[in-house]
Design a protein around this motif. Sequence first.
Motif, mmCIF file in Angstrom:
data_model
loop_
_atom_site.group_PDB
_atom_site.id
_atom_site.type_symbol
_atom_site.label_atom_id
_atom_site.label_comp_id
_atom_site.label_asym_id
_atom_site.label_seq_id
_atom_site.Cartn_x
_atom_site.Cartn_y
_atom_site.Cartn_z
ATOM 1 N N TYR A 217 32.646 38.355 42.745
ATOM 2 C CA TYR A 217 31.559 39.023 41.998
ATOM 3 C C TYR A 217 32.142 39.811 40.827
ATOM 4 C CZ TYR A 217 27.955 38.384 45.615
ATOM 5 O OH TYR A 217 27.046 37.875 46.488
ATOM 6 N N LYS A 218 33.236 40.533 41.138
ATOM 7 C CA LYS A 218 33.872 41.400 40.149
ATOM 8 C C LYS A 218 34.422 40.552 38.999
ATOM 9 C CE LYS A 218 35.046 45.777 39.750
ATOM 10 N NZ LYS A 218 34.017 46.810 39.822
ATOM 11 N N PHE B 108 30.891 45.524 34.396
ATOM 12 C CA PHE B 108 31.810 46.101 35.376
ATOM 13 C C PHE B 108 31.670 45.398 36.717
ATOM 14 C CE2 PHE B 108 31.688 49.600 32.376
ATOM 15 C CZ PHE B 108 33.040 49.870 32.262
ATOM 16 N N GLY B 109 30.449 45.089 37.085
ATOM 17 C CA GLY B 109 30.227 44.384 38.344
ATOM 18 C C GLY B 109 30.167 45.322 39.530
ATOM 19 N N VAL C 7 36.222 27.568 36.655
ATOM 20 C CA VAL C 7 35.437 26.440 36.143
ATOM 21 C C VAL C 7 33.967 26.857 36.095
ATOM 22 C CG1 VAL C 7 34.620 24.108 36.645
ATOM 23 C CG2 VAL C 7 37.035 24.636 36.865
ATOM 24 N N GLY C 8 33.542 27.600 37.118
ATOM 25 C CA GLY C 8 32.147 28.035 37.201
ATOM 26 C C GLY C 8 31.743 28.985 36.098
ATOM 27 N N VAL C 9 32.574 30.000 35.804
ATOM 28 C CA VAL C 9 32.122 31.014 34.841
ATOM 29 C C VAL C 9 32.093 30.510 33.409
ATOM 30 C CG1 VAL C 9 32.648 33.071 36.165
ATOM 31 C CG2 VAL C 9 34.419 32.053 34.751
ATOM 32 N N ARG D 136 26.633 47.358 38.933
ATOM 33 C CA ARG D 136 27.652 48.315 39.383
ATOM 34 C C ARG D 136 27.077 49.373 40.315
ATOM 35 N NH1 ARG D 136 27.872 52.051 34.128
ATOM 36 N NH2 ARG D 136 25.934 51.256 33.315
ATOM 37 N N TYR D 137 25.754 49.520 40.356
ATOM 38 C CA TYR D 137 25.146 50.434 41.332
ATOM 39 C C TYR D 137 24.715 49.682 42.588
ATOM 40 C CZ TYR D 137 24.762 53.165 37.084
ATOM 41 O OH TYR D 137 25.044 53.807 35.917
#
Lengths: 303, 207
Positions: A30-31, A40-41, A270-272, B75-76
Amino acid sequence: MDNFWTTLLYAFLSMFLIFNYGMLLGGVVYKIIARVHGRFGPPVWQPYVNLVKVMGVRTAISHGIMFWLGPVFRFAGGIGLFLFMPVVFGSVWMQNFSFSGDLLLVIYFIFFGQLGMALGAAESGHPYSPMGIMRGLAQVTVSEVPFALAVIALAAQHGTLSITEIVAAQQGGIANWNMITNPVATLAGMMAFLGMMMHAPFNLHLAPQEIPVGPPTEYHSNFLGYMQANRAFFASAKLILFMNLFFGGATNIPVLVGKTFTLYMFAVFVGVVNPRFTLENSIRWFIRIPTATGIIAVLLYTF
Amino acid sequence: MTEVNNEENKIIKPDYCDPELFCTALPKEVPRMNNIIQKFYDWAQANSLWLLAFGTGCGSIEMRPLYTARYDISRYGIAPRPTPRQSNLFIISGYVSVKTLKRIIRSYEQMQNPKFVIGLGSCTINGGMYWDSYNTINRLDHYIPVDVYVAGCMPRPEALIAGFDELKKRIKEGRGEGANEYAKNFAWYKANQKKIIKDWDMPDYNW
């Protein structure tokens, strides 16, 4: 392997490890995706918070027995896939039950969860669920074609279907890995891998913009919790499978983490950078280059 | 198709409702546990808000920038979910027309307990610039329980983020009990809804 209870204890221990690894891997992904987007994620522990959240939902609606069994099948598929593979080659406690199953069983388990899930989601009565299932199953089926061909090529190369023996044959340095000894099968397998890891460009069936989250449209509360837990198992189990088949397996946990993480990053990167394929495009793509590569891999060992 | 009696305040199962797909039971209150586990769940609820991305009015244009790099609500721990079953936060973004109210009620009732509602924009508070319109409602919390209002026309995404913070505070304090409130005062809410929606062609409670 002489004591059943010890084996069982080891299996639970390795399941616990792999569950946490899968959850953290999900958070890191995710990050990474967020950083590629310039965001930022969420924090890396967000999958845990989400899991506690859905498990803490106070009400749940069941649409019948099959609906209830859907996540159970899915969970069984994920755990089954994991438990019949050697996780760390040569380790006593990370062998699981790899002695009692072979590659065919593992391939069956990849599909098993999806089929159970399909029956469950169909019972929810939501029109989007069967549409998502149709797309999901088509995607899995078509990516299994090059994968199955790659597996046949590997079986022909090593003369066995046992994962442990395939891993054993690859020990002794990078030159023995199937990646080097059988590059064509590896190529076909890695293209199939992209289709199996549920990242773009092959994740249309899960795309929230298309049909609300695909098959799990109606799943919520604990049902969804089981699916999220399964996703952690299933993703890591698939990574371990590909590591075992093509990249020499792992002889200790740091190597396991290093190899599986690198493998996953291949699918994520590859996905992003790619947009989603529609299902039709995805099927066309898979039955052309990857399947042709798989056929060449098999032919190489036929003659 | 049978006529549904809007005057009486009770659950009626119309003929066109498939009993396998629709439920005729009343919503039930699920009391909070009074222990540390509930606090843990409250914390998780507050830090993992999945919002139902259903734009009901013009305010939804302010929700889109929230997902982008500039505001980034992920981010939250806030993420959009496309299905009401999985979401626990419903943002009513702006004016609510009679037609939309019907969909809002159906979506809200499909969400599982606990669920939270943010009213975005002045229109949800008192009707805003549509207060005397013939087809919009004026006060949202007569129809579904609302946890937090974000005033403004339009409120900026920053205001919405402040609203999320306020909601998180409420949830952690154990005050995010809109679902139980709805179950408790179900008859009152349903009567208010039926006063507005004349062509009531759905089950009285959609889970």
